[in-house]
Structures are given as structure tokens and as C-alpha cells.
Design a protein around this motif. Structure first.
Motif: not given
Length: 237
Positions: A115, A118-119, A122, A159-160, A164
Motif C-alpha cells: 500500500k 503504491r502511495t 501515485r 513490483e516496486c 511501479l
């Protein structure tokens, strides 16, 4: 642990820093490393600006804070006199404080869950800015500590970085206090190596020399520099 901060007059910060640097130099030399490749993060959490200024005047420029609010109150004034400070967040971060943390800190060492990742992504897309990030690994799989489980680390790191596109440069860990730290430091190094991550933030006041021998690039030292704190927040120094 004392109940009150010792004043800067009670602690010879410059002498403490000289001792720590000597220990860093010796630990690095023991494993044929250059001590210049090891960054001392001076953990200034809970210490007031006057206390911190002693380390700044001794030439130190990399500092670690645990709380966004404390950093926001303490550092703007200090940075007016010492503009080249590099400020690290080494404490747990709530997602709702991420925007302010990204503004205040040059490095956030405690990316510890999807979470929050993802923050960050964004807010990076929104603002065009993201500080350097380290992923915190719960290296001892302790339920009371934050961090990604070692078994989940590879997928989360991918993932990071890949999904992202976050600026992940390293890993951070806090080994269990009642266990030999070297195997935990070795495991963090193996995870970092698998992903080509150069930075390993590991080692605190009680075990930084071991961490350096095991490949730490950053050691987080507070009590050995500044003396005991008024209170403890987490265990990141």
C-alpha cells in the motif's frame, strides 16, 4: 535509560563521533573495505536542535529521524545553517503522512508494504518528485516489527522496481535484539545482491561494527553519539 535528554553539555558529541569513526575505520579495514564507502547516519530522533547542532558542527551531514512531525519542527531551522544535510526517515510511515515525508526527507528507509509503495508511486506521478527509497525487510520475521517477510522480498522488490518504477536503491533491516546479528545481515546482503541493490542499511549503536564486516553501506547510530534519549520510538538506531 534516562528519563530526560542529557543536555549537549553532558555529552561530548565530537569525541563520540571520533570514536565511532575510528571503529568504522577498523571494522572496514578488517574486511578490506574502504571506510569512505560507509555512511554514518546520525540518529537524531528525540534530540533537540541544540544537541543535533553539535554533530553538524563536527562535520556530519547525514541524519535519521523517526517521525515526520518531529523532523518538520526541527530541521527547517537547522537547514538554514547547514543546507547540505541529507535527511533519512528511519521510522514507520503511515500512508497518510507519505506526502509530507516525501517533501521533507531525501531518503525514506522504511518502505515496508505494498500500500505504501503504491502511495509513493501515485504521489510521484502527481508531484514529479520521489526521494530515494530503501525497502525494509523484517529479517527476523518478528511479528511486532514492520517490514517485508524475507520470503516475500523478491516479489515485492520486483513490483516496486519493475511495475511501479520507484527509485529503490537499497534494503534496510533491524535484526532481533536477542540473536546473533551476523546471519541476519548476511541474509539481507543476499537479497540485495539478487536485485543488484548496492545499499544495505544495517547496524545500530550495538552492532554497527559487525554490520560493516557483513557489508553494510549505512549504519544508523544514535545513542553512541548523542547519549540516551528521553523516550524510545521503535528500534531503528
Amino acid at each position: 535509560m534516562s528519563d530526560h535528554n542529557e543536555s549537549s553539555g553532558d555529552v561530548d558529541i565530537a569525541a563520540n563521533l571520533a570514536t565511532i569513526q575510528h571503529n568504522i575505520d577498523e571494522a572496514a579495514a578488517a574486511v578490506n573495505r574502504q571506510s569512505a564507502d560507509i555512511t554514518l547516519v546520525c540518529v537524531s530522533k528525540t534530540h533537540d536542535a541544540a544537541h543535533v547542532r553539535g554533530a553538524l558542527e563536527a562535520g556530519r551531514r547525514v541524519f535519521g529521524e523517526n517521525r515526520v512531525q518531529e523532523a518538520a519542527e526541527k530541521w527547517p531551522g537547522l537547514k538554514q545553517d547547514f543546507s547540505d544535510v541529507e535527511l533519512h526517515l528511519i521510522g514507520p510511515l503511515q500512508s497518510n503522512k507519505a506526502r509530507e515525508a516525501m517533501r521533507l526527507f531525501d531518503v525514506i528507509e522504511t518502505l515496508d508494504r505494498p500500500k505504501l509503495a503504491r502511495t509513493f508511486a501515485r504521489l510521484r506521478d502527481e508531484t514529479g518528485h520521489c526521494p530515494e527509497l530503501y525497502i525494509q525487510i523484517n529479517i527476523g520475521q518478528e511479528p511486532q516489527k514492520a517490514g517485508i517477510d524475507p520470503a516475500d522480498a523478491d516479489a515485492f522488490i520486483r513490483e516496486c522496481i519493475e511495475d511501479l518504477a520507484l527509485p529503490i536503491t537499497g534494503l534496510m533491516c533491524i535484526p532481533p535484539v536477542d540473536e546473533e546479528p551476523a546471519p541476519h545481515f548476511a541474509l539481507l546482503g543476499k537479497i540485495a545482491d539478487r536485485h543488484g541493490l548496492k545499499v544495505r542499511s544495517m547496524g545500530m549503536s550495538g552492532d554497527y561494527e559487525c554490520a560493516i564486516r557483513m557489508g553494510a553501506t549505512h549504519v544508523r547510530v544514535g545513542t553512541a553519539i548523542f547519549g540516551h534519549r528521553a523516550y524510545n520510538i521503535g528500534e531503528n538506531a
